[in-house]
Enzyme design. Structure first.
Site, short mmCIF file in Angstrom:
data_model
loop_
_atom_site.label_atom_id
_atom_site.label_comp_id
_atom_site.label_asym_id
_atom_site.label_seq_id
_atom_site.Cartn_x
_atom_site.Cartn_y
_atom_site.Cartn_z
N SER A 215 44.42 44.58 40.96
CA SER A 215 44.13 44.07 39.62
C SER A 215 43.52 45.18 38.78
CB SER A 215 43.13 42.91 39.70
OG SER A 215 42.63 42.55 38.43
N TYR A 228 35.19 38.92 43.13
CA TYR A 228 36.64 39.10 43.04
C TYR A 228 37.00 40.54 42.70
CZ TYR A 228 41.38 38.83 41.16
OH TYR A 228 42.71 39.05 40.90
#
Length: 324
Positions: A215, A228
Site C-alpha cells: 500500500s 495497518y
C-alpha cells in the site's frame, strides 16, 4: 432447475447486477477507456457501515471489479493461481482478470464473505476456467498450510500465489489499539503471507510467481490506521527480501501498492464515516480507484513475458506517492 442452469443464472445475475450498479457501464469485452474511467464515482459518498469483513454486494456504489470490462488475451494461459481475499475488492478483480487471461483460480475468503465468493466462482467458470473456493481464517498457521495444499491439489499445481487478504480497522490513537486488534492485523497481513509463501515455495518450480499486496501506507502512513500501515511496510520489505532469496530457484516475487481503492475494507471499519464521505478526494485524480483499474498490474506482475521483473513494486495511487 438443473445445477448447470443454476450456475448460468447466478453468473448472469452477478454480471447484470454489476453492470447496473457499477459506474461507468462499459461494454463487455472492452477495457475501460480514459473517458470511461473519468466517469467512475467521485466523493462525496453515502456513509455506510458493515460488520467486518464486509460485502462488496452491499456497498453503495457497488465497486467495479471488471466483471463487464476485462478482456483477456491469454497472458496466463494454463497457469494455476491462489488468491487470498479473492471474494471482493482487489482480490476479486485479480481473480476475474486471471481467469480471463487463461488461468485456473482458487480463492480464499472468510466464511462470512460466502455471498461475494459465490459470484466470483461463477465468473471464473463463465470464463471457461476451473474455480476452487476455500473459505477459512488466515490467522491460523495450520489453515494456511492446508490452504496451499488444497489449492495445489485441486488445481493440479500452483504457479502463482497472490497474498492479498488484509485487515484494516481505524483507531483514533495508539491507546485505542488493543493487543487483540494488533495481533489480528499482524496475523492477517504479515504472518499469513509468511506462512503461505513458505508453503507455496515447497510446491513451486522455476517460473513460479508470488505477488504481495502492499500500500501507499507503507511510506505515507495515516495516523488512524497505524497498525495497518506498519504491516504494509513489512510486506514491502518481505517482497524485496524474498525476491533476492528465491531468484536462484527461478521464482519471482513482486508487490502491488495501491492507493485509495473503493472496497469493503473501507466500509467495514477501515475508515471513519467522515473519511468514507470524502474517500479518495485527496488523490490528484480526485476519487478512489475501482478494483478493475488495478487488475492489470496483478496480471503484469505474474506474466511470464515479464521474466526479468522481480522485487518490483507496481503502484496505482491515482497520482499520489509511490513507496520505494
Amino acid at each position: 432447475m438443473t445445477e448447470t442452469d443454476r450456475r448460468t443464472f447466478v453468473a448472469g445475475a452477478a454480471l447484470a447486477g454489476v453492470a447496473a450498479s457499477a459506474a461507468p457501464a462499459v461494454a463487455q469485452g472492452t477495457k475501460p477507456t480514459t473517458a470511461a474511467a473519468a466517469a467512475y464515482p467521485k466523493p462525496p459518498f453515502p456513509v455506510q457501515r458493515q460488520p467486518w469483513p464486509g460485502l462488496a454486494s452491499k456497498m453503495n456504489p457497488r465497486p467495479d471489479h471488471g466483471e463487464q470490462s476485462y478482456k483477456g488475451s491469454g497472458r496466463l494461459a494454463g497457469k494455476k493461481a491462489l488468491i487470498t481475499g479473492g471474494d471482493s475488492g482487489i482480490g476479486r478483480a485479480a481473480a476475474i482478470a486471471y481467469a480471463r487471461e487463461g488461468a485456473d483460480v482458487a480463492i480464499n475468503y472468510l466464511p462470512a464473505e460466502e455471498p461475494d465468493a459465490r459470484e466470483v466462482v461463477e465468473l471464473i467458470r463463465a470464463a471457461g476456467r476451473k474455480a476452487v473456493a476455500i473459505p477459512g481464517d488466515l490467522r491460523n498457521e495450520g489453515f494456511c498450510r492446508q490452504l496451499v495444499q488444497q489449492a495445489a491439489a485441486q488445481l493440479g499445481g500452483l504457479d502463482i500465489l497472490v497474498n492479498n487478504a488484509a485487515r484494516q480497522q481505524t483507531r483514533p490513537d495508539i491507546a485505542s489499539i488493543s493487543s487483540q486488534d494488533f495481533d489480528d492485523t499482524m496475523k492477517t497481513n504479515v504472518y499469513a503471507p509468511f506462512w503461505l509463501t513458505k508453503a507455496a515455495v515447497e510446491r513451486m518450480g522455476a517460473g513460479g510467481v508470488i505477488i504481495n499486496t502492499s500500500s501507499e501506507q507503507a511510506s505515507d502512513p495515516s495516523p488512524d490506521i497505524v497498525d495497518y500501515a506498519l504491516t504494509r511496510a513489512a510486506v514491502l520489505n518481505f517482497t524485496k527480501a524474498m525476491a533476492k532469496q528465491l531468484a536462484a530457484k527461478g521464482i519471482r516475487v513482486n508487490a502491488v501498492a495501491p492507493g485509495p481503492f473503493w472496497t469493503p475494507l473501507q466500509v467495514s471499519g477501515g475508515a471513519t464515516p467522515e473519511k468514507q464521505q470524502t474517500f479518495g478526494k485527496s488523490s490528484p485524480l480526485g476519487r478512489p480507484g475501482q478494483p478493475a483499474e488495478i487488475a492489470g498490474l496483478y496480471v503484469s506482475a505474474a506474466d511470464p513475458s515479464n521474466s526479468f521483473s522481480t522485487g518490483q513494486i507496481f503502484g496505482a495511487t491515482g497520482g499520489g506517492g509511490q513507496p520505494a
